[in-house]
Design a protein around this motif. Structure first.
Motif, PDB file in Angstrom:
ATOM      1  N   PHE A 100     -17.137 -23.881   9.135  1.00  0.00           N
ATOM      2  CA  PHE A 100     -16.585 -22.853   8.258  1.00  0.00           C
ATOM      3  C   PHE A 100     -17.168 -21.479   8.603  1.00  0.00           C
ATOM      4  O   PHE A 100     -16.467 -20.470   8.558  1.00  0.00           O
ATOM      5  N   ARG A 101     -18.458 -21.424   8.940  1.00  0.00           N
ATOM      6  CA  ARG A 101     -19.045 -20.150   9.338  1.00  0.00           C
ATOM      7  C   ARG A 101     -18.406 -19.647  10.634  1.00  0.00           C
ATOM      8  O   ARG A 101     -18.077 -18.459  10.753  1.00  0.00           O
ATOM      9  N   ALA A 102     -18.241 -20.551  11.600  1.00  0.00           N
ATOM     10  CA  ALA A 102     -17.624 -20.151  12.863  1.00  0.00           C
ATOM     11  C   ALA A 102     -16.219 -19.610  12.639  1.00  0.00           C
ATOM     12  O   ALA A 102     -15.818 -18.602  13.245  1.00  0.00           O
ATOM     13  N   TYR A 103     -15.465 -20.254  11.750  1.00  0.00           N
ATOM     14  CA  TYR A 103     -14.103 -19.787  11.458  1.00  0.00           C
ATOM     15  C   TYR A 103     -14.151 -18.427  10.759  1.00  0.00           C
ATOM     16  O   TYR A 103     -13.396 -17.517  11.100  1.00  0.00           O
ATOM     17  N   TRP A 104     -15.028 -18.288   9.762  1.00  0.00           N
ATOM     18  CA  TRP A 104     -15.142 -17.029   9.013  1.00  0.00           C
ATOM     19  C   TRP A 104     -15.434 -15.865   9.954  1.00  0.00           C
ATOM     20  O   TRP A 104     -14.801 -14.811   9.870  1.00  0.00           O
ATOM     21  N   GLU A 105     -16.383 -16.069  10.871  1.00  0.00           N
ATOM     22  CA  GLU A 105     -16.804 -14.982  11.755  1.00  0.00           C
ATOM     23  C   GLU A 105     -15.773 -14.664  12.827  1.00  0.00           C
ATOM     24  O   GLU A 105     -15.707 -13.528  13.293  1.00  0.00           O
ATOM     25  N   SER A 106     -14.958 -15.644  13.210  1.00  0.00           N
ATOM     26  CA  SER A 106     -13.975 -15.421  14.275  1.00  0.00           C
ATOM     27  C   SER A 106     -12.575 -15.115  13.758  1.00  0.00           C
ATOM     28  O   SER A 106     -11.662 -14.886  14.553  1.00  0.00           O
ATOM     29  N   HIS A 107     -12.403 -15.108  12.427  1.00  0.00           N
ATOM     30  CA  HIS A 107     -11.075 -14.867  11.851  1.00  0.00           C
ATOM     31  C   HIS A 107     -11.122 -13.798  10.761  1.00  0.00           C
ATOM     32  O   HIS A 107     -10.628 -13.987   9.654  1.00  0.00           O
ATOM     33  N   GLY A 108     -11.721 -12.678  11.087  1.00  0.00           N
ATOM     34  CA  GLY A 108     -11.626 -11.507  10.218  1.00  0.00           C
ATOM     35  C   GLY A 108     -12.788 -11.273   9.295  1.00  0.00           C
ATOM     36  O   GLY A 108     -12.894 -10.192   8.704  1.00  0.00           O
ATOM     37  N   GLY A 109     -13.645 -12.280   9.097  1.00  0.00           N
ATOM     38  CA  GLY A 109     -14.848 -12.075   8.300  1.00  0.00           C
ATOM     39  C   GLY A 109     -14.575 -11.550   6.902  1.00  0.00           C
ATOM     40  O   GLY A 109     -13.651 -11.987   6.211  1.00  0.00           O
ATOM     41  N   LEU A 110     -15.354 -10.574   6.499  1.00  0.00           N
ATOM     42  CA  LEU A 110     -15.302 -10.052   5.136  1.00  0.00           C
ATOM     43  C   LEU A 110     -13.947  -9.441   4.793  1.00  0.00           C
ATOM     44  O   LEU A 110     -13.406  -9.679   3.707  1.00  0.00           O
ATOM     45  N   ASP A 169      -9.019 -27.907  13.279  1.00  0.00           N
ATOM     46  CA  ASP A 169      -9.770 -28.728  12.328  1.00  0.00           C
ATOM     47  C   ASP A 169     -10.201 -27.931  11.105  1.00  0.00           C
ATOM     48  O   ASP A 169     -10.659 -28.504  10.113  1.00  0.00           O
ATOM     49  N   VAL A 170     -10.093 -26.606  11.161  1.00  0.00           N
ATOM     50  CA  VAL A 170     -10.279 -25.753   9.982  1.00  0.00           C
ATOM     51  C   VAL A 170      -8.967 -25.022   9.744  1.00  0.00           C
ATOM     52  O   VAL A 170      -8.484 -24.292  10.614  1.00  0.00           O
ATOM     53  N   LEU A 171      -8.385 -25.237   8.565  1.00  0.00           N
ATOM     54  CA  LEU A 171      -7.129 -24.583   8.201  1.00  0.00           C
ATOM     55  C   LEU A 171      -7.293 -23.870   6.867  1.00  0.00           C
ATOM     56  O   LEU A 171      -8.195 -24.189   6.087  1.00  0.00           O
ATOM     57  N   LEU A 172      -6.409 -22.916   6.619  1.00  0.00           N
ATOM     58  CA  LEU A 172      -6.421 -22.202   5.346  1.00  0.00           C
ATOM     59  C   LEU A 172      -5.434 -22.848   4.383  1.00  0.00           C
ATOM     60  O   LEU A 172      -4.319 -23.202   4.771  1.00  0.00           O
ATOM     61  N   SER A 173      -5.847 -23.008   3.134  1.00  0.00           N
ATOM     62  CA  SER A 173      -4.922 -23.473   2.109  1.00  0.00           C
ATOM     63  C   SER A 173      -3.772 -22.483   1.963  1.00  0.00           C
ATOM     64  O   SER A 173      -3.948 -21.274   2.162  1.00  0.00           O
ATOM     65  N   GLN A 174      -2.602 -22.974   1.602  1.00  0.00           N
ATOM     66  CA  GLN A 174      -1.436 -22.107   1.445  1.00  0.00           C
ATOM     67  C   GLN A 174      -1.457 -21.458   0.060  1.00  0.00           C
ATOM     68  O   GLN A 174      -0.614 -21.713  -0.800  1.00  0.00           O
ATOM     69  N   LEU A 175      -2.441 -20.560  -0.122  1.00  0.00           N
ATOM     70  CA  LEU A 175      -2.629 -19.923  -1.427  1.00  0.00           C
ATOM     71  C   LEU A 175      -1.446 -19.054  -1.808  1.00  0.00           C
ATOM     72  O   LEU A 175      -1.093 -18.972  -2.988  1.00  0.00           O
ATOM     73  N   GLY A 176      -0.859 -18.381  -0.828  1.00  0.00           N
ATOM     74  CA  GLY A 176       0.289 -17.533  -1.133  1.00  0.00           C
ATOM     75  C   GLY A 176       1.458 -18.332  -1.666  1.00  0.00           C
ATOM     76  O   GLY A 176       2.079 -17.963  -2.666  1.00  0.00           O
ATOM     77  N   ARG A 177       1.756 -19.454  -1.029  1.00  0.00           N
ATOM     78  CA  ARG A 177       2.861 -20.302  -1.478  1.00  0.00           C
ATOM     79  C   ARG A 177       2.565 -20.903  -2.847  1.00  0.00           C
ATOM     80  O   ARG A 177       3.442 -20.959  -3.723  1.00  0.00           O
ATOM     81  N   PHE A 178       1.322 -21.344  -3.059  1.00  0.00           N
ATOM     82  CA  PHE A 178       0.949 -21.948  -4.333  1.00  0.00           C
ATOM     83  C   PHE A 178       1.054 -20.920  -5.468  1.00  0.00           C
ATOM     84  O   PHE A 178       1.636 -21.195  -6.520  1.00  0.00           O
ATOM     85  N   LEU A 212       0.942 -15.592  12.476  1.00  0.00           N
ATOM     86  CA  LEU A 212       1.393 -16.832  11.851  1.00  0.00           C
ATOM     87  C   LEU A 212       0.227 -17.753  11.490  1.00  0.00           C
ATOM     88  O   LEU A 212       0.195 -18.321  10.393  1.00  0.00           O
ATOM     89  N   ALA A 213      -0.741 -17.904  12.393  1.00  0.00           N
ATOM     90  CA  ALA A 213      -1.842 -18.830  12.138  1.00  0.00           C
ATOM     91  C   ALA A 213      -2.682 -18.407  10.944  1.00  0.00           C
ATOM     92  O   ALA A 213      -3.149 -19.245  10.172  1.00  0.00           O
ATOM     93  N   GLN A 214      -2.862 -17.100  10.778  1.00  0.00           N
ATOM     94  CA  GLN A 214      -3.743 -16.608   9.716  1.00  0.00           C
ATOM     95  C   GLN A 214      -3.002 -16.348   8.407  1.00  0.00           C
ATOM     96  O   GLN A 214      -3.507 -16.674   7.329  1.00  0.00           O
ATOM     97  N   GLN A 215      -1.804 -15.783   8.484  1.00  0.00           N
ATOM     98  CA  GLN A 215      -1.086 -15.359   7.280  1.00  0.00           C
ATOM     99  C   GLN A 215       0.045 -16.308   6.892  1.00  0.00           C
ATOM    100  O   GLN A 215       0.399 -16.390   5.713  1.00  0.00           O
ATOM    101  N   GLY A 216       0.629 -16.999   7.862  1.00  0.00           N
ATOM    102  CA  GLY A 216       1.788 -17.828   7.591  1.00  0.00           C
ATOM    103  C   GLY A 216       3.076 -17.013   7.590  1.00  0.00           C
ATOM    104  O   GLY A 216       3.072 -15.795   7.791  1.00  0.00           O
ATOM    105  N   TYR A 217       4.186 -17.685   7.368  1.00  0.00           N
ATOM    106  CA  TYR A 217       5.484 -17.020   7.318  1.00  0.00           C
ATOM    107  C   TYR A 217       5.632 -16.233   6.013  1.00  0.00           C
ATOM    108  O   TYR A 217       5.052 -16.612   4.983  1.00  0.00           O
ATOM    109  N   PRO A 218       6.440 -15.168   6.015  1.00  0.00           N
ATOM    110  CA  PRO A 218       6.753 -14.492   4.753  1.00  0.00           C
ATOM    111  C   PRO A 218       7.617 -15.386   3.877  1.00  0.00           C
ATOM    112  O   PRO A 218       8.540 -16.039   4.372  1.00  0.00           O
ATOM    113  N   ILE A 219       7.318 -15.447   2.597  1.00  0.00           N
ATOM    114  CA  ILE A 219       8.107 -16.295   1.686  1.00  0.00           C
ATOM    115  C   ILE A 219       8.735 -15.468   0.568  1.00  0.00           C
ATOM    116  O   ILE A 219       9.341 -16.029  -0.344  1.00  0.00           O
TER     117      ILE A 219
END
Length: 307
Positions: free
Chosen positions: A144-154, A197-206, A58-65
């Protein structure tokens, strides 16, 4: 030694335990292959569910829409089974071996090119412990680097395609420090305590609301006979759409600036000046690629692909 009476009852107890049904807390294999989300009324199944569970949930992907459906990729023009989530779009690639048979659409890359065709203004590399990526010439640093490296990276986020800059959010109209990646947009929310304090934009919903204003067609159904494009400020959204012959496309000016819609190369459609709230429609009957623009703002270009 145990008496004959005790041995009898021990044997009966073993038989009862072996015959007992599996606890409700331990779902069967069939149950584990799908999960319904009452928050959105959608269900995630099989490989998409496995990916969701093992890649942040949920935190990384969000709910299915959305449900699963067939969609032509904006990246390579091929058709895939996809499912939209609040923050991502899952694509099924059966031509790949696991774990690469489920990939994320390049939503960050698509949106960045759509909103900033010449690159975002006033970008600034974060000087706090930066990591440089020669693949894109961009860096990521600080939180942002800390989030990138701890949340799946590339694999999960992709390469950075911008530096940090200020952006007005499309959902809440507030301004945040953001950074674009191929598959995500990071937002700095200083009003929140870590780790939020670092969140992902809801690109899927947009992207979902852009591409399917009237709702998508499920897997196995015919292509929609009508779809829409919004004229938002100084860009067409979505910038490129792929439709079947016979599809009616309606452009709606949702911003305060006047615009037009005109195909200059093939000269098959042209609108009057559209003020806020006004619409223009055209039905495409022949296959081909139709590049169009706003004649009042020639840098606003987009495309309709008819198959």
């Amino acid at each position: 030694m145990l008496s004959k009476h005790i041995r009898y009852w021990l044997a009966a107890l073993i038989v009862l335990i072996a015959a007992a049904p599996i606890s409700a807390g331990q779902p069967s294999y069939a149950q584990a292959n799908s999960r319904a989300f009452p928050e959105t009324g959608k269900t995630v199944r099989d490989k998409f569910l496995a990916y969701w569970d093992t890649h942040g949930g949920l935190a990384q992907q969000g709910y299915p829409i959305s449900d699963e459906m067939r969609e032509v990729s904006d990246t390579d023009g091929k058709s895939y089974t996809v499912q939209y989530f609040e923050r991502a779009v899952f694509e099924l690639h059966p031509e790949n071996q696991p774990p690469n048979d489920v990939l994320l659409s390049l939503l960050g890359n698509f949106l960045y090119k759509q909103k900033y065709p010449g690159g975002a203004q006033a970008q600034r590399a974060n000087p706090n412990n930066p990591r440089q990526f020669t693949e894109t010439g961009k860096s990521v640093g600080g939180k942002f680097r800390a989030y990138w490296e701890s949340h799946g990276g590339l694999a999960q986020q992709g390469y950075p395609i911008s530096e940090e800059f200020q952006e007005k959010n499309d959902l809440d109209s507030k301004t945040y420090t953001v950074q674009y990646f191929e598959r995500a947009v990071f937002e700095m929310h200083t009003e929140n305590q870590p780790p939020y304090d670092v969140l992902l934009s809801q690109l899927g919903r947009f992207r979902y609301s852009q591409k399917y204003p009237g709702g998508p067609q499920p897997v196995g159904t015919a292509a929609p006979s009508e779809t829409g494009v919004n004229i938002v400020d100084f860009y067409f959204s979505p910038n490129t759409i792929t439709v079947a012959a016979g599809t009616k496309v309606t452009w709606t000016n949702v911003g305060p600036t006047i615009h037009t819609v005109e195909d200059k190369a093939l000269k098959v459609f042209s609108s009057e000046i559209l003020e806020k709230g006004q619409k223009f429609s055209y039905t495409f009957t022949k296959a081909g690629a139709y590049d169009y623009l706003c004649t009042l703002h020639p840098d606003m270009v987009a495309k309709v692909i008819v198959r």
